[in-house]
Design a protein around this motif. Structure first.
Motif, mmCIF file in Angstrom:
data_model
loop_
_atom_site.group_PDB
_atom_site.id
_atom_site.type_symbol
_atom_site.label_atom_id
_atom_site.label_comp_id
_atom_site.label_asym_id
_atom_site.label_seq_id
_atom_site.Cartn_x
_atom_site.Cartn_y
_atom_site.Cartn_z
ATOM 1 N N LEU A 91 7.506 62.212 0.567
ATOM 2 C CA LEU A 91 6.539 61.034 0.394
ATOM 3 C C LEU A 91 6.600 60.753 -0.951
ATOM 4 C CD1 LEU A 91 3.971 62.135 3.277
ATOM 5 C CD2 LEU A 91 5.959 60.854 3.459
ATOM 6 N N GLU A 92 6.973 59.413 -1.284
ATOM 7 C CA GLU A 92 6.937 59.062 -2.827
ATOM 8 C C GLU A 92 5.952 57.900 -3.157
ATOM 9 O OE1 GLU A 92 11.148 58.751 -3.597
ATOM 10 O OE2 GLU A 92 11.659 60.328 -2.374
ATOM 11 N N PRO A 93 4.929 58.240 -3.525
ATOM 12 C CA PRO A 93 4.075 57.033 -3.977
ATOM 13 C C PRO A 93 4.491 56.149 -4.898
ATOM 14 C CG PRO A 93 2.617 59.230 -3.651
ATOM 15 C CD PRO A 93 4.126 59.299 -3.764
ATOM 16 N N SER A 94 4.252 54.794 -4.893
ATOM 17 C CA SER A 94 4.614 54.003 -5.901
ATOM 18 C C SER A 94 3.795 52.668 -5.862
ATOM 19 C CB SER A 94 6.215 53.524 -5.825
ATOM 20 O OG SER A 94 6.615 52.685 -6.784
ATOM 21 N N GLY A 95 2.985 52.729 -6.825
ATOM 22 C CA GLY A 95 1.935 51.817 -6.626
ATOM 23 C C GLY A 95 1.053 51.690 -5.349
ATOM 24 N N PRO A 96 1.021 50.473 -4.683
ATOM 25 C CA PRO A 96 0.167 50.368 -3.446
ATOM 26 C C PRO A 96 0.938 50.800 -2.209
ATOM 27 C CG PRO A 96 1.063 48.143 -3.796
ATOM 28 C CD PRO A 96 1.511 49.016 -5.330
ATOM 29 N N TYR A 97 2.089 51.504 -2.508
ATOM 30 C CA TYR A 97 3.164 51.805 -1.388
ATOM 31 C C TYR A 97 3.664 53.378 -1.413
ATOM 32 C CZ TYR A 97 3.710 46.648 -1.311
ATOM 33 O OH TYR A 97 3.349 45.468 -1.507
ATOM 34 N N THR A 98 3.887 54.034 -0.365
ATOM 35 C CA THR A 98 4.448 55.112 -0.097
ATOM 36 C C THR A 98 5.935 54.839 0.642
ATOM 37 O OG1 THR A 98 2.260 55.918 0.218
ATOM 38 C CG2 THR A 98 3.983 57.400 0.712
ATOM 39 N N LEU A 99 6.810 55.471 0.007
ATOM 40 C CA LEU A 99 8.196 55.701 0.473
ATOM 41 C C LEU A 99 8.334 56.876 1.231
ATOM 42 C CD1 LEU A 99 11.135 54.562 0.413
ATOM 43 C CD2 LEU A 99 11.731 55.937 -1.612
ATOM 44 N N VAL A 100 8.629 56.667 2.651
ATOM 45 C CA VAL A 100 8.924 57.873 3.519
ATOM 46 C C VAL A 100 10.577 58.175 3.467
ATOM 47 C CG1 VAL A 100 8.838 58.579 5.767
ATOM 48 C CG2 VAL A 100 7.144 57.187 4.808
ATOM 49 N N ARG A 101 10.991 59.123 2.882
ATOM 50 C CA ARG A 101 12.270 59.466 2.980
ATOM 51 C C ARG A 101 12.933 60.872 3.834
ATOM 52 N NH1 ARG A 101 15.844 58.134 -0.894
ATOM 53 N NH2 ARG A 101 14.201 57.588 -2.391
ATOM 54 N N TRP A 102 13.514 60.552 4.820
ATOM 55 C CA TRP A 102 13.811 61.473 5.832
ATOM 56 C C TRP A 102 15.052 61.722 5.802
ATOM 57 C CZ3 TRP A 102 9.688 61.287 10.360
ATOM 58 C CH2 TRP A 102 9.977 62.430 11.190
ATOM 59 N N ARG A 103 15.212 63.091 5.342
ATOM 60 C CA ARG A 103 16.803 63.577 5.304
ATOM 61 C C ARG A 103 16.974 64.735 6.294
ATOM 62 N NH1 ARG A 103 16.111 64.135 -0.918
ATOM 63 N NH2 ARG A 103 16.736 62.230 -1.712
ATOM 64 N N ALA A 104 18.090 64.772 6.857
ATOM 65 C CA ALA A 104 18.317 65.731 7.567
ATOM 66 C C ALA A 104 20.145 66.317 7.449
ATOM 67 C CB ALA A 104 18.492 65.575 9.339
ATOM 68 N N VAL A 105 20.359 67.704 7.463
ATOM 69 C CA VAL A 105 21.607 68.308 7.551
ATOM 70 C C VAL A 105 21.647 68.926 8.812
ATOM 71 C CG1 VAL A 105 21.828 68.500 4.961
ATOM 72 C CG2 VAL A 105 20.861 70.288 6.354
ATOM 73 N N PHE A 106 22.902 69.001 9.404
ATOM 74 C CA PHE A 106 23.304 69.539 10.398
ATOM 75 C C PHE A 106 24.912 69.543 10.774
ATOM 76 C CE2 PHE A 106 23.302 65.039 11.255
ATOM 77 C CZ PHE A 106 24.384 64.824 11.805
ATOM 78 N N GLU A 107 25.236 70.575 11.892
ATOM 79 C CA GLU A 107 26.478 70.687 12.086
ATOM 80 C C GLU A 107 26.614 70.401 13.603
ATOM 81 O OE1 GLU A 107 29.618 74.347 11.780
ATOM 82 O OE2 GLU A 107 28.140 74.297 10.329
ATOM 83 N N PRO A 108 27.545 69.689 13.914
ATOM 84 C CA PRO A 108 27.754 69.510 15.490
ATOM 85 C C PRO A 108 28.227 70.636 16.022
ATOM 86 C CG PRO A 108 28.978 67.735 13.887
ATOM 87 C CD PRO A 108 28.370 68.775 13.229
ATOM 88 N N ARG A 109 27.926 70.887 17.159
ATOM 89 C CA ARG A 109 28.418 72.094 17.824
ATOM 90 C C ARG A 109 29.895 72.029 18.315
ATOM 91 N NH1 ARG A 109 24.919 75.561 19.076
ATOM 92 N NH2 ARG A 109 22.705 75.364 19.593
ATOM 93 N N TYR A 110 30.162 70.784 18.378
ATOM 94 C CA TYR A 110 31.586 70.742 18.649
ATOM 95 C C TYR A 110 32.195 69.661 17.757
ATOM 96 C CZ TYR A 110 29.810 72.543 23.065
ATOM 97 O OH TYR A 110 29.172 73.438 23.924
ATOM 98 N N ARG A 111 33.396 70.139 17.317
ATOM 99 C CA ARG A 111 33.948 69.073 16.312
ATOM 100 C C ARG A 111 34.216 67.794 16.614
ATOM 101 N NH1 ARG A 111 39.269 71.504 13.238
ATOM 102 N NH2 ARG A 111 38.574 70.539 11.168
#
Length: 151
Positions: A91-111
């Protein structure tokens, strides 16, 4: 092969408010429309902190970073068609706003599922980020994230 996806959303809600909506398992029912999200294990030092486990449908997710109000991360520990799934929400506040940054890493079970998994996960996480951002700015007083026990 490991994949990384990211989604963002902006809101006028304060980072503290958004963080409570992330860390209180039952609040996920309000903004995420999940099937009965609930905390099934308390965290090591605080109820919703590191070590806490929430159940959402058949999945169980464990909190691995609890740094209010800036960083929240979890890993899926059961029932996921992906391996090594970890999500970090900053969560990155910037003035009157907040940026929500949602990152994920994963590996598929099957190629073969890798080409499908990445755009699907990007869409899901985008939906999570937008719903969380909107709800945190508009939630009702009865929302679990607003209860005195939400910490």
């Amino acid at each position: 092969m490991q994949y990384e996806v990211e989604a963002t959303a902006t809101t006028t809600a304060a980072a503290e408010t958004i963080f409570k909506h992330l860390s209180v398992a039952e609040a996920w029912n309000e903004w995420g429309r999940f099937p009965a999200a609930t905390r099934v294990r308390e965290g090591d030092e605080v109820p919703n902190g590191v070590g806490a486990v929430r159940k959402i449908g058949f999945a169980r997710e464990k909190v691995v970073v609890y740094d209010p109000p800036r960083h929240y991360a979890y890993v899926v520990v059961s029932w996921m068609p992906l391996r090594g799934y970890r999500a970090d929400v900053t969560l990155e506040p910037s003035g009157p706003y907040t940026l929500v940054r949602w990152r994920a890493v994963f590996e598929p079970r099957y190629r073969i599922t890798g080409a499908i998994a990445r755009p699907v996960m990007r869409w899901i996480m985008g939906s999570f980020a937008r719903r969380l951002a909107w709800h945190a700015g508009h939630c009702e007083p009865g929302c679990p994230a607003r209860l005195p026990s939400a910490h």
